[in-house]
Design an enzyme around this catalytic site. Structure first.
Site, PDB file in Angstrom:
ATOM      1  N   GLN A  30       0.822  -1.193   0.000  1.00 22.11           N
ATOM      2  CA  GLN A  30       0.000   0.000   0.000  1.00 22.11           C
ATOM      3  C   GLN A  30       0.865   1.256   0.000  1.00 22.11           C
ATOM      4  O   GLN A  30       1.818   1.367   0.737  1.00 22.11           O
ATOM      5  CB  GLN A  30      -0.894  -0.020   1.247  1.00 22.11           C
ATOM      6  CG  GLN A  30      -1.996   0.999   1.204  1.00 22.11           C
ATOM      7  CD  GLN A  30      -3.168   0.560   2.071  1.00 22.11           C
ATOM      8  OE1 GLN A  30      -3.730  -0.515   1.862  1.00 22.11           O
ATOM      9  NE2 GLN A  30      -3.509   1.359   3.040  1.00 22.11           N
ATOM     10  N   ASP A 158     -18.398   4.738   2.140  1.00 25.83           N
ATOM     11  CA  ASP A 158     -17.423   5.673   1.560  1.00 25.83           C
ATOM     12  C   ASP A 158     -16.112   4.910   1.436  1.00 25.83           C
ATOM     13  O   ASP A 158     -15.204   5.063   2.240  1.00 25.83           O
ATOM     14  CB  ASP A 158     -17.293   6.884   2.502  1.00 25.83           C
ATOM     15  CG  ASP A 158     -16.273   7.906   1.999  1.00 25.83           C
ATOM     16  OD1 ASP A 158     -15.792   7.771   0.854  1.00 25.83           O
ATOM     17  OD2 ASP A 158     -15.965   8.835   2.767  1.00 25.83           O
TER      18      ASP A 158
END
Lengths: 286, 392
Positions: A30, A158
Site C-alpha cells: 500500500q 465511503d
C-alpha cells in the site's frame, strides 16, 4: 516523486504536480500520499489513485451525505463505512441526528487525516455524537446484522475502489448484511465509480444489490478529480417514498438546517436521479 | 572429460593486480566472503550505451535478472522503466516509490490475485498469449492495455524463450478479434527471440513479421495497435571479446527506422545491463589433489551465485591474481553435492588457500536463482561506484 501520475487506466492518465509532500507511507502492498497541489489544495492518493482533494471533496461528500438523509426525513442514526478522511462525518454531523457510527479499518488513517487533511474533518472527530469503531466494515455489518444492536436509518459506504482494500464492500454479501443493518425505512448509499470509464462497476453493483432492495437505483454527480464525467452513487432501500420526496419538503427541511452546501440543493437532489442515457442503459443491461 | 588438458575454455584472467586485490580484500575484511560487488557506474554506462544504440526505444529493466533494490535505484535514477512478473518484484519497486506507470507486467500466465495486485500497484500493461489468459482480463478490461506475445524461435539464442510462451504468428488475428469481442484492447505485440543472442538477425526478422501483422490488423481495426515490445536478448560479454552493443543493435535500428513514427517501441533488457556490473568474489577454502587434478573448493558455487551455470547455461569468465605454469584444475563450490562444480578441467596457475577467485559478468540470473542448499550463507551484495572512487 515530483509528479503524481494516476494509474487507473492504461491509455489515459491524469498527472498532478506535487508542490509539497506532507505525508507518505508505503507498507508492503500500500502506498499512501498527501501532498499539496496549487490547483486542488491538499490531495490524498492511495496506490496511484486519487482519493480526495480539498478543492472538490465537497461535491462527493455532500451528495453521499445529504441526499439519503434528507430523502429519509427522520434520520436519527447514521453508519459511515470507511471515510477515514472525515469529510463524510463533517457533512453528516450538520444534521440534527442522535448518533453516527463510523467504522474505519485503521486508526492510523484517521490520525493521519486529522493531522494532514484537517479541513476535511474540520473538528468532526471531536463531536460527542460520534461513535468511532476501528474495525473491518464488512465484519461490522455482518456482526450487526446478526445481533440485536440498534439498526441505522442511513448507511453510507465511503470506500476505496473495488480493486484494493475496499473489494468486500462491493460484494453481494455486503449489500445483504447492510440491508439487515437498516431500520424499515432505512437507505444504503455507496460510492460507485465513474461509469464512463468503469461501466462494469455500475453493472456489478446493480446485479448484486438487486435481490436485496425493493428500490435499487443510482444517482450521480460530477467530481472533477474522479476523472471521467459523472460518478455514480448506488441507492438501495425498501422505503419507496424516499425517492419521491417533494421539492417543497426538501426546501422546508433545508430552511431549518444550516448545511452551507456548495453543490447540493433541492433542485440537484431531484436532478441527480436523472441518469444520462449511457449510464441508464448500462444499468438496464446489467 | 577423461583427458587432462583444459576442456574448460572459458576466459581466465591470470595477472597480479595489487590495487584491485587490495580493494577486494578490504571489502572481504569488512563484509566477509563470498561477495557480489555491484558497480553502479557500469550499470549507468550500459544503460546509456543501450539507449544510444536504440534511440527512441523505451527501456524496461527486467527485474527478474537481478531483483535487488540498489540496482532498481540506479535504473530509477536514470529514468528507466521496469519489466515485472510478480507481486514480489512490484514490492521491490514500491520501496523506491516507482510509479506503476513506469512498469509493464510481462508474465503471460497469471492468477486473478496477481492481476489485482498488479493493478493496485499501478501496472496496467499486461502480456497474454492465449484466449484463457485474455478471458482473465475481462473484469479489468476498462483499465488494461494488452500486449500479445508472439513466438519466434531463435536457433542462435542460448536460452530459448519461445518454447514456453508465445502464440504462433498465424494465431494473432483470431486472438485480436477475440479480444475485441471481449471488450479488451490489444495495444500491441511483443516477442522474445531468446536470451544471449549471438546476433540481431532474429530480432530483425521478428520486428518485420510483427510490423506486417500490426499493419494488416490496423487496416480494419477500430482501435489500432501501436506498441511493439522487442523484448530482450541483448547479450552479455561472457567471452570478454569487447562486445560492441552499437554494432549489435545496428540491424535492429534500421528495422525500427522503417516503422511508422507514431508507434511506441519498447524493450526489456536485463542481462546486457546488469551482467557486467556485478563481480563475484570468492575465496579458496580448501585444496586437494584427486585423480590427477588440482581441486579448489571455493566458498561460493552453483547453489549460490554461480547458479546461472545450471539454470541459465551461462559460463562466467574467471579472474585470479596469480601467474604461473598452467595446471589441470577443478574449481568446486562449498556444498556437499558433487554437481557443485564451477569449472571442470580448467588449466590455471596454482592457487593457495586464502587466494581470491573472481567471477566476471555475474550480474544477471546469478543471485536471482540461488538456492538455500546446505544452509550456506548468501554472498552479500556490496555496492560500489567506480566513478566516485576514481574521482577520490
Amino acid at each position: 516523486m515530483k509528479h503524481f501520475k494516476e494509474t487507473l487506466y492504461d491509455a489515459v492518465c491524469q498527472e498532478y504536480r506535487v508542490d509539497k509532500l506532507y505525508f507518505e507511507s508505503k507498507t508492503e502492498h500500500q502506498h499512501l500520499m498527501i501532498f499539496h497541489n496549487a490547483q486542488l489544495g491538499r490531495v490524498m492518493t492511495l496506490d496511484g489513485v486519487v482519493q480526495t482533494t480539498e478543492a472538490d471533496e465537497f461535491i462527493y461528500h455532500e451528495m453521499l451525505a445529504h441526499v439519503p438523509i434528507l430523502a429519509h426525513g427522520k434520520v436519527k442514526r447514521v453508519l459511515i463505512i470507511g471515510g477515514g478522511d472525515g469529510g463524510m462525518l463533517r457533512e453528516v454531523l450538520k444534521h440534527p441526528i442522535e448518533q453516527v457510527t463510523q467504522v474505519e479499518i485503521d486508526q492510523a488513517v484517521v490520525d493521519m487525516a486529522i493531522e494532514h487533511l484537517p479541513n476535511h474533518s474540520a473538528g468532526a472527530y471531536d463531536d460527542p455524537r460520534l461513535n468511532l469503531v476501528i474495525a473491518n466494515g464488512f465484519d461490522f455489518v455482518k456482526n450487526t446484522a446478526n445481533s440485536r444492536d440498534s439498526k441505522f436509518d442511513v448507511i453510507i459506504s465511503d470506500s476505496t475502489d473495488p480493486i484494493g482494500p475496499g473489494e468486500v464492500l462491493f460484494s453481494e454479501d455486503f449489500y445483504a448484511y447492510a440491508k439487515a443493518c437498516l431500520n424499515d425505512n432505512g437507505i444504503l448509499v455507496t460510492q460507485n465509480g465513474v461509469p464512463f470509464f468503469q461501466e462494469d462497476e455500475v453493472q456489478n453493483t446493480a446485479r448484486r444489490m438487486q435481490p436485496h432492495f425493493k428500490d435499487r437505483r443510482f444517482y450521480c454527480a460530477p467530481i472533477p478529480t474522479y476523472y471521467g464525467g459523472f460518478m455514480t452513487f448506488a441507492w438501495g432501500t425498501d422505503n419507496l417514498n424516499a425517492i419521491s420526496v417533494s421539492p417543497e419538503t426538501l426546501e422546508k427541511q433545508l430552511e431549518q438546517l444550516n448545511l452551507a452546501t456548495r453543490y447540493y440543493n433541492a433542485g440537484i437532489h431531484q436532478a441527480a436521479f436523472a441518469l444520462p442515457e449511457y449510464i441508464r442503459s448500462a444499468v438496464a443491461r446489467a | 572429460m577423461n583427458t587432462i588438458g583444459g576442456h574448460d575454455t572459458r576466459p581466465l584472467r591470470c595477472a597480479p593486480d595489487s590495487t584491485l586485490e587490495a580493494f577486494y580484500r578490504a571489502l572481504i575484511a569488512q563484509h566477509g566472503s563470498p561477495l557480489l560487488v555491484f558497480d553502479k557506474a557500469i550499470l549507468r554506462q550500459k544503460f546509456r550505451a543501450l539507449q544510444s544504440a536504440l534511440p527512441g526505444v523505451e527501456l524496461y529493466y527486467a527485474v527478474k535478472a537481478h531483483p535487488d533494490q540498489h540496482i532498481i535505484e540506479v535504473i530509477n535514477q536514470l529514468g528507466g522503466g521496469f519489466d515485472v512478473a510478480s507481486a514480489g518484484e512490484m514490492d521491490l519497486l514500491l520501496e523506491h516509490k516507482v510509479s506503476g506507470r513506469r512498469t509493464i507486467h510481462t508474465h503471460p500466465i497469471k492468477k486473478d490475485q496477481e492481476i489485482r495486485d498488479a493493478l493496485r500497484f499501478g501496472a496496467t500493461t499486461f502480456v497474454v498469449d492465449n484466449l484463457h489468459e485474455l478471458r482473465k482480463l475481462v473484469p479489468y478490461r476498462s483499465r488494461v492495455g494488452v500486449l500479445l506475445r508472439v513466438s519466434f524461435r531463435s536457433s542462435s539464442a542460448k536460452v530459448d524463450l519461445s518454447k514456453k510462451f508465445g502464440c504462433a504468428p498465424n494465431e494473432v488475428f483470431d486472438l485480436v478479434s477475440n479480444a475485441e469481442a471481449l471488450g479488451i484492447h490489444i495495444k500491441g505485440l511483443s516477442f522474445h527471440v531468446g536470451s544471449q543472442c549471438l546476433d540481431a538477425s532474429k530480432h530483425v526478422e521478428a520486428i518485420n513479421e510483427c510490423a506486417n501483422l500490426i499493419k494488416t490488423i490496423n487496416q480494419g481495426a477500430s482501435r489500432p495497435l501501436s506498441v511493439l515490445d522487442i523484448g530482450g536478448g541483448f547479450p552479455a560479454d561472457y567471452e570478454l571479446t569487447g562486445l560492441d552493443i552499437d554494432a549489435f543493435c545496428a540491424p535492429i535500428r534500421s528495422a525500427l527506422a522503417s516503422l511508422p513514427s507514431d508507434w511506441h517501441i519498447i524493450a526489456e533488457p536485463g542481462r546486457y545491463l546488469i551482467a557486467p556490473a556485478v563481480t563475484s568474489i570468492t575465496t579458496v577454502t580448501g585444496l586437494s589433489r584427486r585423480g590427477g587434478y588440482q581441486w579448489y573448493y571455493l566458498d561460493d558455487g552453483v547453489y549460490g551465485s554461480f547458479s546461472g551455470q545450471i539454470f541459465d547455461h551461462a559460463v562466467y569468465p574467471l579472474q585470479i591474481f596469480k601467474t604461473g605454469a598452467p595446471v589441470a584444475s577443478i574449481i568446486a563450490g562449498p556444498t556437499c553435492d558433487s554437481i557443485d562444480v564451477i569449472a571442470e578441467d580448467i588449466l590455471m596457475p596454482e592457487l593457495e588457500i586464502g587466494d581470491l577467485v573472481m567471477g566476471l559478468q555475474m550480474g544477471a540470473y546469478t543471485a536471482a536463482t540461488k538456492t538455500r542448499f546446505n544452509s550456506i550463507p548468501d554472498a552479500k551484495l556490496i555496492v560500489v561506484d567506480s566513478r566516485e572512487q576514481s574521482a577520490k
